[in-house]
Design a protein around this motif. Sequence first.
Motif, PDB file in Angstrom:
ATOM      1  N   ARG A 183      68.075  59.355  42.255  1.00 17.43           N
ATOM      2  CA  ARG A 183      67.113  59.074  41.179  1.00 17.43           C
ATOM      3  C   ARG A 183      65.726  59.621  41.506  1.00 17.43           C
ATOM      4  NH1 ARG A 183      63.730  54.874  42.161  1.00 17.43           N
ATOM      5  NH2 ARG A 183      64.156  53.699  44.033  1.00 17.43           N
ATOM      6  N   LEU A 184      65.516  59.996  42.777  1.00 16.87           N
ATOM      7  CA  LEU A 184      64.226  60.519  43.194  1.00 16.87           C
ATOM      8  C   LEU A 184      64.143  62.041  43.051  1.00 16.87           C
ATOM      9  CD1 LEU A 184      63.606  58.356  46.396  1.00 16.87           C
ATOM     10  CD2 LEU A 184      62.890  57.911  44.046  1.00 16.87           C
ATOM     11  N   LYS A 199      56.640  65.881  50.399  1.00 15.55           N
ATOM     12  CA  LYS A 199      55.395  65.376  49.817  1.00 15.55           C
ATOM     13  C   LYS A 199      55.144  65.924  48.414  1.00 15.55           C
ATOM     14  CE  LYS A 199      53.124  64.729  54.238  1.00 15.55           C
ATOM     15  NZ  LYS A 199      52.034  65.156  55.111  1.00 15.55           N
ATOM     16  N   ASN A 200      55.801  66.998  48.063  1.00 18.99           N
ATOM     17  CA  ASN A 200      55.629  67.574  46.726  1.00 18.99           C
ATOM     18  C   ASN A 200      56.481  66.877  45.671  1.00 18.99           C
ATOM     19  OD1 ASN A 200      53.793  69.522  47.650  1.00 18.99           O
ATOM     20  ND2 ASN A 200      55.470  70.823  48.334  1.00 18.99           N
ATOM     21  N   ASN A 201      57.317  65.936  46.088  1.00 20.32           N
ATOM     22  CA  ASN A 201      58.162  65.183  45.170  1.00 20.32           C
ATOM     23  C   ASN A 201      57.441  63.878  44.822  1.00 20.32           C
ATOM     24  OD1 ASN A 201      60.048  63.234  44.205  1.00 20.32           O
ATOM     25  ND2 ASN A 201      61.737  64.459  44.989  1.00 20.32           N
ATOM     26  N   ASP A 202      56.933  63.798  43.594  1.00 17.73           N
ATOM     27  CA  ASP A 202      56.170  62.618  43.174  1.00 17.73           C
ATOM     28  C   ASP A 202      56.987  61.338  43.249  1.00 17.73           C
ATOM     29  OD1 ASP A 202      53.955  64.193  42.685  1.00 17.73           O
ATOM     30  OD2 ASP A 202      54.341  64.354  40.530  1.00 17.73           O
ATOM     31  N   LYS A 203      58.267  61.401  42.887  1.00 19.47           N
ATOM     32  CA  LYS A 203      59.097  60.189  42.912  1.00 19.47           C
ATOM     33  C   LYS A 203      59.335  59.718  44.340  1.00 19.47           C
ATOM     34  CE  LYS A 203      61.474  60.968  38.548  1.00 19.47           C
ATOM     35  NZ  LYS A 203      62.757  61.200  37.895  1.00 19.47           N
ATOM     36  N   LEU A 204      59.566  60.645  45.236  1.00 19.14           N
ATOM     37  CA  LEU A 204      59.762  60.283  46.641  1.00 19.14           C
ATOM     38  C   LEU A 204      58.466  59.720  47.229  1.00 19.14           C
ATOM     39  CD1 LEU A 204      61.552  60.164  49.151  1.00 19.14           C
ATOM     40  CD2 LEU A 204      60.926  62.545  49.613  1.00 19.14           C
ATOM     41  N   ARG A 205      57.356  60.337  46.893  1.00 23.56           N
ATOM     42  CA  ARG A 205      56.054  59.845  47.355  1.00 23.56           C
ATOM     43  C   ARG A 205      55.815  58.433  46.813  1.00 23.56           C
ATOM     44  NH1 ARG A 205      53.341  63.914  45.843  1.00 23.56           N
ATOM     45  NH2 ARG A 205      52.037  63.023  44.230  1.00 23.56           N
ATOM     46  N   GLY A 206      56.152  58.209  45.551  1.00 22.82           N
ATOM     47  CA  GLY A 206      56.007  56.878  44.953  1.00 22.82           C
ATOM     48  C   GLY A 206      56.887  55.854  45.652  1.00 22.82           C
ATOM     49  N   HIS A 207      58.098  56.258  45.999  1.00 18.40           N
ATOM     50  CA  HIS A 207      59.001  55.360  46.721  1.00 18.40           C
ATOM     51  C   HIS A 207      58.405  55.012  48.090  1.00 18.40           C
ATOM     52  CE1 HIS A 207      62.782  53.519  47.931  1.00 18.40           C
ATOM     53  NE2 HIS A 207      62.728  54.210  49.050  1.00 18.40           N
ATOM     54  N   SER A 208      57.825  55.991  48.747  1.00 17.39           N
ATOM     55  CA  SER A 208      57.210  55.758  50.059  1.00 17.39           C
ATOM     56  C   SER A 208      56.041  54.785  49.946  1.00 17.39           C
ATOM     57  CB  SER A 208      56.721  57.081  50.652  1.00 17.39           C
ATOM     58  OG  SER A 208      57.802  57.956  50.837  1.00 17.39           O
ATOM     59  N   ILE A 209      55.237  54.951  48.909  1.00 22.17           N
ATOM     60  CA  ILE A 209      54.099  54.051  48.690  1.00 22.17           C
ATOM     61  C   ILE A 209      54.588  52.630  48.430  1.00 22.17           C
ATOM     62  CG2 ILE A 209      52.203  53.505  47.097  1.00 22.17           C
ATOM     63  CD1 ILE A 209      51.907  56.623  46.782  1.00 22.17           C
ATOM     64  N   THR A 210      55.615  52.505  47.609  1.00 18.35           N
ATOM     65  CA  THR A 210      56.190  51.192  47.308  1.00 18.35           C
ATOM     66  C   THR A 210      56.723  50.535  48.570  1.00 18.35           C
ATOM     67  OG1 THR A 210      56.754  51.888  45.064  1.00 18.35           O
ATOM     68  CG2 THR A 210      57.943  49.987  45.932  1.00 18.35           C
ATOM     69  N   LEU A 211      57.363  51.318  49.430  1.00 15.57           N
ATOM     70  CA  LEU A 211      57.875  50.789  50.691  1.00 15.57           C
ATOM     71  C   LEU A 211      56.727  50.290  51.571  1.00 15.57           C
ATOM     72  CD1 LEU A 211      60.072  50.201  52.747  1.00 15.57           C
ATOM     73  CD2 LEU A 211      59.921  52.594  53.480  1.00 15.57           C
ATOM     74  N   MET A 212      55.640  51.024  51.628  1.00 16.55           N
ATOM     75  CA  MET A 212      54.490  50.596  52.434  1.00 16.55           C
ATOM     76  C   MET A 212      53.920  49.277  51.915  1.00 16.55           C
ATOM     77  SD  MET A 212      54.136  52.640  54.936  1.00 16.55           S
ATOM     78  CE  MET A 212      55.903  52.773  54.950  1.00 16.55           C
TER      79      MET A 212
END
Length: 113
Positions: free
Chosen positions: A20-21, A28-41
């Motif tokens: 889904r990401l 880092k150029n994948n906005d969905k993956l970056r968003g998932h990382s932020i949510t995890l933090m």
Amino acid sequence: MLNIFSLFNDCPETVAYFKRLGDIKQGKNNDKLRGHSITLMYALQNFVDHLDSPADLICVVEKFAVNHINRKISAAEFGKINGPMKKVLASLNFGDRYANAWAKLVAVVQAAL
């Protein structure tokens, strides 16, 4: 995001859980993956913030578990992050103490799953 790529290298079958990401190889150029990382933090910070309140911590862990249950992630599958995370922590000169703390957190989430 280093740990997620270690996970994919060590357990290539886990890539399917992140479809889904989009194209995770973009990093880092994948906005969905970056968003998932932020949510995890934020989730990790939430766990730490509630360590002094077991009732609240249970609520936080259960919410985190529900997010993974909804994606059909089992406790065993969730635990696959421990090996790659241990490697990441070692590469950053963090010892077993940190890897053990991480594994304990994962075990709590696994219990909720």
